[in-house]
Motif scaffolding. Sequence first.
Motif, mmCIF file in Angstrom:
data_model
loop_
_atom_site.group_PDB
_atom_site.id
_atom_site.type_symbol
_atom_site.label_atom_id
_atom_site.label_comp_id
_atom_site.label_asym_id
_atom_site.label_seq_id
_atom_site.Cartn_x
_atom_site.Cartn_y
_atom_site.Cartn_z
ATOM 1 N N ALA A 51 -24.437 -3.122 -23.989
ATOM 2 C CA ALA A 51 -23.375 -4.012 -24.457
ATOM 3 C C ALA A 51 -23.794 -5.451 -24.175
ATOM 4 O O ALA A 51 -24.412 -5.748 -23.155
ATOM 5 C CB ALA A 51 -22.063 -3.698 -23.752
ATOM 6 N N VAL A 52 -23.457 -6.329 -25.109
ATOM 7 C CA VAL A 52 -23.812 -7.737 -25.012
ATOM 8 C C VAL A 52 -22.524 -8.557 -24.931
ATOM 9 O O VAL A 52 -21.558 -8.273 -25.648
ATOM 10 C CB VAL A 52 -24.648 -8.154 -26.247
ATOM 11 N N SER A 53 -22.524 -9.548 -24.055
ATOM 12 C CA SER A 53 -21.342 -10.404 -23.901
ATOM 13 C C SER A 53 -21.790 -11.840 -23.657
ATOM 14 O O SER A 53 -22.955 -12.167 -23.833
ATOM 15 C CB SER A 53 -20.456 -9.881 -22.766
ATOM 16 N N GLY A 54 -20.888 -12.673 -23.220
ATOM 17 C CA GLY A 54 -21.170 -14.092 -23.055
ATOM 18 C C GLY A 54 -20.878 -14.803 -24.365
ATOM 19 O O GLY A 54 -19.800 -14.643 -24.934
ATOM 20 N N GLN A 55 -21.847 -15.549 -24.865
ATOM 21 C CA GLN A 55 -21.689 -16.236 -26.152
ATOM 22 C C GLN A 55 -21.975 -15.302 -27.325
ATOM 23 O O GLN A 55 -21.987 -15.727 -28.481
ATOM 24 C CB GLN A 55 -22.613 -17.455 -26.228
ATOM 25 N N ARG A 92 -21.315 -11.039 -28.757
ATOM 26 C CA ARG A 92 -20.496 -9.841 -28.593
ATOM 27 C C ARG A 92 -21.138 -8.726 -29.406
ATOM 28 O O ARG A 92 -21.577 -8.947 -30.536
ATOM 29 C CB ARG A 92 -19.083 -10.093 -29.100
ATOM 30 N N THR A 141 -23.348 -4.676 -29.447
ATOM 31 C CA THR A 141 -24.201 -3.680 -28.796
ATOM 32 C C THR A 141 -25.575 -3.620 -29.456
ATOM 33 O O THR A 141 -25.744 -3.976 -30.621
ATOM 34 C CB THR A 141 -23.583 -2.266 -28.875
ATOM 35 N N GLN A 171 -25.404 -12.165 -22.133
ATOM 36 C CA GLN A 171 -25.348 -11.312 -20.951
ATOM 37 C C GLN A 171 -25.449 -9.869 -21.421
ATOM 38 O O GLN A 171 -24.893 -9.506 -22.462
ATOM 39 C CB GLN A 171 -24.047 -11.565 -20.198
ATOM 40 N N SER A 221 -25.363 -5.572 -20.371
ATOM 41 C CA SER A 221 -24.831 -4.580 -19.437
ATOM 42 C C SER A 221 -25.938 -3.640 -18.982
ATOM 43 O O SER A 221 -27.061 -3.685 -19.476
ATOM 44 C CB SER A 221 -23.734 -3.763 -20.133
ATOM 45 N N SER A 275 -18.855 -4.498 -33.765
ATOM 46 C CA SER A 275 -18.611 -5.927 -33.696
ATOM 47 C C SER A 275 -18.706 -6.531 -35.087
ATOM 48 O O SER A 275 -17.988 -7.444 -35.424
ATOM 49 C CB SER A 275 -19.636 -6.602 -32.790
ATOM 50 N N ILE A 285 -24.544 -7.184 -33.269
ATOM 51 C CA ILE A 285 -24.263 -8.364 -32.440
ATOM 52 C C ILE A 285 -23.810 -9.520 -33.330
ATOM 53 O O ILE A 285 -24.355 -9.724 -34.405
ATOM 54 C CB ILE A 285 -25.532 -8.807 -31.670
#
Length: 153
Positions: A52-56, A58, A60, A111, A113, A127, A149
């Motif tokens: 999973a990707v986050s931060g700026q 969103r 997978t 970021q 996971s 997403s 993403i």
Amino acid sequence: MSDLNETEIRVFIDAITHYFDQLTQEAATVRGAFLDDNGGSVPVYDYSGQIAVSGQFRGTITVSAPRALIRHLLLAMSEQDQSDANLRDTVGELANTLAGNARKHFGSDMQISVPRTAAGAIGKGASRKRPYVIMISWKTYSASLVVDIERLD
């Protein structure tokens, strides 16, 4: 929110071909790359790993590969443990490596996971309406890399 551009998608293609080349001295080849219009036309193999990707950003990054391909990777690492748990760990590490390479390119705004793994399909929280699908071949095997993403503006 914005889509990744062609150069940014190339980061993932380069990462997966480089991974196989570094580990096995035989690069994977891209059989095709496309946008998944059907919401499920991506082949799912024996094992899947997802980050999973986050931060700026969103979304997978998901890798799905057949058991035999993962076993060959374990042998290339001189790993004798061919258990189900180790096969899952290996596909998770592959997904983690690809996400880590992407993070080097995109910087600390991305970021990632710890990997989630599954035998067969792994659930996805879409997403993008149309995720990027990269189909690869290595030796006689096929695998898929799904980049789902988007960048948050």
